[in-house]
Design an enzyme around this catalytic site. Structure first.
Site, short mmCIF file in Angstrom:
data_model
loop_
_atom_site.label_atom_id
_atom_site.label_comp_id
_atom_site.label_asym_id
_atom_site.label_seq_id
_atom_site.Cartn_x
_atom_site.Cartn_y
_atom_site.Cartn_z
N GLY A 49 1.17 -0.78 0.00
CA GLY A 49 -0.36 0.31 0.24
C GLY A 49 0.62 1.40 -0.22
O GLY A 49 1.88 1.14 0.07
N GLN A 54 2.82 9.58 1.79
CA GLN A 54 3.66 9.78 1.47
C GLN A 54 5.30 9.90 0.92
O GLN A 54 6.55 9.10 -0.09
CB GLN A 54 4.01 7.45 1.33
N CYS A 102 7.66 -1.07 6.74
CA CYS A 102 6.52 0.43 5.62
C CYS A 102 7.62 0.93 4.88
O CYS A 102 8.82 1.37 5.18
CB CYS A 102 6.08 1.71 7.18
N LEU A 103 7.25 1.51 2.74
CA LEU A 103 8.28 1.70 1.85
C LEU A 103 8.96 3.09 2.71
O LEU A 103 10.08 3.24 2.28
CB LEU A 103 7.62 2.46 1.10
N HIS A 144 -2.98 0.47 8.47
CA HIS A 144 -1.58 0.96 8.35
C HIS A 144 -2.40 2.13 7.19
O HIS A 144 -1.07 2.94 7.82
CB HIS A 144 -0.27 0.00 7.99
N GLU A 145 -2.73 1.87 6.23
CA GLU A 145 -2.44 2.74 5.40
C GLU A 145 -3.32 4.29 6.05
O GLU A 145 -2.55 5.16 5.76
CB GLU A 145 -2.26 2.81 3.62
N HIS A 148 -1.47 6.59 7.98
CA HIS A 148 -0.31 7.63 7.60
C HIS A 148 -1.25 8.65 7.25
O HIS A 148 -0.28 9.95 7.07
CB HIS A 148 0.03 7.09 6.01
NI NI Z 1 3.61 2.28 5.40
#
Ligand code: NI
Length: 191
Positions: A49, A54, A102-103, A144-145, A148
């Site tokens: 995701g 981000q 996480c990216l 999680h998304e 953000h």
């Molecule tokens: Ni993340």
């Protein structure tokens, strides 16, 4: 389409509350093109995701997709889903322990409690309403998304910092036990 730079932990944009967008703003060609770039960037980085902040754009838009993902081989598949202005409501108090990465957080994973069931209300990328339930491991991805969009990163929710590990040490020491737990979750809720 373009692959966008991904903000890394420490960037202030990851700590803001992103703003809602209107249907007119969503349908504007520039926003639609941004959503194409968000999806392209998520796929390029092999993420499950990616949320708009981000990629340095603090609006309440996120993309989720799980296919055959080498970063997360145990994850149930999720078809490409774009959520705009999402609202998540837990459907139970029950949580499961999710090993997340996480990216925006290079080479770190940790255990985060997540609700096992959610109601997800949002618009899709064309402003059409989405109203569905998500259960099991996939519910962790949606939480999680959406975190953000509120300036929250998974590390904030790790209740035991001793669970932090790198991707290599996760594979070496923690993946097998986690995959057993995931299988039990997938057996209960499908995926
Ligand atoms: Ni993340």
């Amino acid at each position: 389409m373009a692959v966008l730079p991904i903000a890394q932990i420490g960037e202030p944009v990851l700590r803001e509350r992103s703003r809602e967008i209107t249907r007119d703003e969503l349908l504007a060609p520039e926003t639609q093109s941004f959503i194409d770039d968000l999806i392209e960037t998520m796929r390029h980085a092999k993420g499950a995701g990616l949320a708009a902040p981000q990629v340095f754009r603090p609006i309440r838009v996120q993309a989720i997709e799980v296919g055959d993902n080498p970063r997360y081989p145990y994850k149930p598949k999720i078809p490409l889903t774009v959520l705009v202005n999402p609202k998540l409501t837990p459907l139970t108090d029950e949580v499961f322990l999710n090993y997340e990465g996480c990216l925006s957080v290079p080479n770190l994973r940790g255990i985060v409690p997540r609700f096992v069931g959610l109601r997800v209300e949002a618009w899709d990328r064309f402003g059409e309403p989405i109203d569905r339930e998500v259960w099991g491991l996939s519910a962790g991805t949606f939480q999680h998304e959406t975190d953000h969009l509120d300036g929250t990163i998974f590390v904030d929710r790790v209740t035991d910092p001793r669970t932090f590990c790198t991707w290599d040490t996760f594979r070496a020491h923690h993946e097998a036990a986690f995959v057993d737990r995931v299988r039990a979750l997938v057996a209960r809720f499908g995926g």
